[in-house]
Scaffold this active site. Structure first.
Site, PDB file in Angstrom:
ATOM      1  N   ALA A  20      16.611  98.079  24.052  1.00 47.10           N
ATOM      2  CA  ALA A  20      17.315  99.263  23.570  1.00 47.10           C
ATOM      3  C   ALA A  20      16.453 100.229  24.139  1.00 47.10           C
ATOM      4  O   ALA A  20      15.416 100.631  23.672  1.00 47.10           O
ATOM      5  CB  ALA A  20      17.304  99.560  22.139  1.00 47.10           C
TER       6      ALA A  20
ATOM      7  N   GLY B 241      12.016 106.528  17.926  1.00 46.51           N
ATOM      8  CA  GLY B 241      12.466 104.760  18.192  1.00 46.51           C
ATOM      9  C   GLY B 241      13.617 104.498  17.777  1.00 46.51           C
ATOM     10  O   GLY B 241      14.473 105.194  17.434  1.00 46.51           O
ATOM     11  N   ASN B 242      13.879 103.192  17.974  1.00 46.70           N
ATOM     12  CA  ASN B 242      15.350 102.699  17.428  1.00 46.70           C
ATOM     13  C   ASN B 242      14.927 101.220  16.790  1.00 46.70           C
ATOM     14  O   ASN B 242      13.717 100.685  16.522  1.00 46.70           O
ATOM     15  CB  ASN B 242      16.166 102.425  18.782  1.00 46.70           C
ATOM     16  CG  ASN B 242      15.512 101.516  19.678  1.00 46.70           C
ATOM     17  OD1 ASN B 242      15.584 100.414  19.411  1.00 46.70           O
ATOM     18  ND2 ASN B 242      15.240 101.951  20.954  1.00 46.70           N
ATOM     19  N   ARG B 243      16.081 100.688  16.225  1.00 46.22           N
ATOM     20  CA  ARG B 243      15.793  99.642  15.402  1.00 46.22           C
ATOM     21  C   ARG B 243      15.715  98.104  16.142  1.00 46.22           C
ATOM     22  O   ARG B 243      15.808  97.028  15.469  1.00 46.22           O
ATOM     23  CB  ARG B 243      16.846  99.637  14.173  1.00 46.22           C
ATOM     24  CG  ARG B 243      16.610 100.541  13.282  1.00 46.22           C
ATOM     25  CD  ARG B 243      18.131 100.726  12.473  1.00 46.22           C
ATOM     26  NE  ARG B 243      18.234  99.709  11.799  1.00 46.22           N
ATOM     27  CZ  ARG B 243      19.410  99.279  11.082  1.00 46.22           C
ATOM     28  NH1 ARG B 243      20.322  99.952  11.348  1.00 46.22           N
ATOM     29  NH2 ARG B 243      19.575  98.156  10.336  1.00 46.22           N
ATOM     30  N   SER B 244      15.626  98.282  17.363  1.00 47.10           N
ATOM     31  CA  SER B 244      15.711  96.837  18.206  1.00 47.10           C
ATOM     32  C   SER B 244      14.589  96.022  17.691  1.00 47.10           C
ATOM     33  O   SER B 244      13.218  96.559  17.903  1.00 47.10           O
ATOM     34  CB  SER B 244      15.754  97.345  19.674  1.00 47.10           C
ATOM     35  OG  SER B 244      15.651  95.945  20.289  1.00 47.10           O
TER      36      SER B 244
END
Ligand code: CTP
Ligand code: CA
Length: 225
Positions: free
Chosen positions: A100, A33-36
Site C-alpha cells: 500500500a 500511514g495506512n493499515r496494510s
C-alpha cells in the site's frame, strides 16, 4: 504446509514483491500511514520461493517475520519504495505490487518535533503527490515481456473500479479486493478477483492469503516471456 509435486514453474526466475505500507514522515516522531500489514506480500514471497523463484521482497514497515530465502530490502517511504522496486525490477521477470503506497506525502518535513502553541489552532498539513510506482513500472517495462501485477482495495462497484484502474495503470493483472469492516486488512484471509489486461476474470474464494498468492503465480507463470 506445501506438499511435494507442486509446480516449480518459477525456477530460474527473478520476481519482485512489494509488501506492507509506506509511512510518510511529518516530523521525527510522526507519520502518515495506512493499515496494510504486509501479510499478503509475505504470502506472495513465500509461495514464489516455494515455486522455485529468486525473490526480492521490498518490505515497507512490515512485521519481523519476513519469509526465509528472500532478498529482503526494507524501506520506509513511497520514494524509498520506488527506488528499491525500480532497482530490483531491472532484471526481474515479474513484479507484484502488493504494498500500500501512500498517494500523498507531507509537503514539508519538520526536522524538529511539531509543538502545539497555547491558544493557536494547528497549521494545516499540506500534501504533495507521490509517484505512481505501478504505473511507472507498467508503462516503462524494464524488460520486454516483464509481467506487472497490481493490487487494489475497492468499495462500491468493485469490478468496474478495478477494470478502470487496470487500464489506467497499464499492468497485466490486477488483484481486486473488496474492503469492508473485517475484510482484507490485518486478517489471515482474503477474497478477491484477479482481472487480466486480456479481459480474463479469475475469482478467488475467501481463503488464506497463500491461496490467493498461488492463484497470482498461476496466472503470472504462463505470461512470462
Ligand atoms: N501504487 C503504486 N504507487 C502509488 C500508489 C499505488 O505503485 N503511488 C500501486 C499499489 O501498490 C497497488 C496499485 O498501485 O498495487 C493500486 O493502488 P491503489 O491505491 O488502489 O491505486 P490508486 O491509483 O492510488 O487509486 P486510489 O485513488 O483508488 O487510491
Ligand atoms: Ca492509492
Amino acid at each position: 504446509e506445501r506438499g511435494a509435486g507442486l509446480p516449480a514453474d518459477l525456477a530460474g526466475r527473478h520476481v519482485v514483491v512489494s509488501a506492507g505500507g509506506t509511512r510518510e514522515p511529518l516530523d521525527p516522531v510522526r507519520y502518515l500511514g495506512n493499515r496494510s500489514s504486509g501479510r499478503q506480500g509475505y504470502a506472495l514471497a513465500r509461495t514464489a520461493v516455494a515455486r522455485g523463484a529468486r525473490v526480492t521482497l521490498v518490505a515497507a514497515n512490515t512485521g519481523p517475520d519476513a519469509p526465509a530465502g528472500v532478498d529482503l530490502v526494507e524501506v520506509g517511504t513511497a520514494l524509498q519504495l520506488r527506488e528499491a522496486v525500480l532497482a530490483a525490477a531491472a532484471d526481474a521477470d515479474a513484479v507484484v505490487m502488493a504494498a500500500a503506497v501512500a498517494d500523498f506525502r507531507p509537503a514539508r518535513y519538520a526536522a524538529g518535533k511539531i509543538k502545539k502553541k497555547d491558544g493557536e489552532e494547528p497549521a494545516p498539513v499540506e500534501l504533495v503527490r507521490n509517484p505512481d510506482v505501478l504505473a511507472e513500472l507498467s508503462h516503462d517495462r524494464a524488460r520486454p515481456g516483464q509481467v506487472v501485477v497490481g493490487f487494489a482495495a475497492e468499495t462500491d462497484d468493485v469490478l468496474a473500479n478495478g477494470r478502470s484502474k487496470l487500464a489506467r495503470k497499464g499492468c497485466d493483472l490486477l488483484v481486486v479486493n473488496e474492503v469492508g469492516e473485517s475484510k482484507a486488512f490485518g486478517t489471515a484471509v482474503n477474497e478477491a478477483v484477479v482481472l487480466g489486461a486480456d479481459g480474463s476474470e479469475t475469482p478467488v474464494p475467501l481463503g488464506p492469503k497463500e491461496a490467493l498468492a498461488d492463484v497470482v503465480w498461476d496466472l503470472v507463470a504462463p505470461r512470462l516471456p
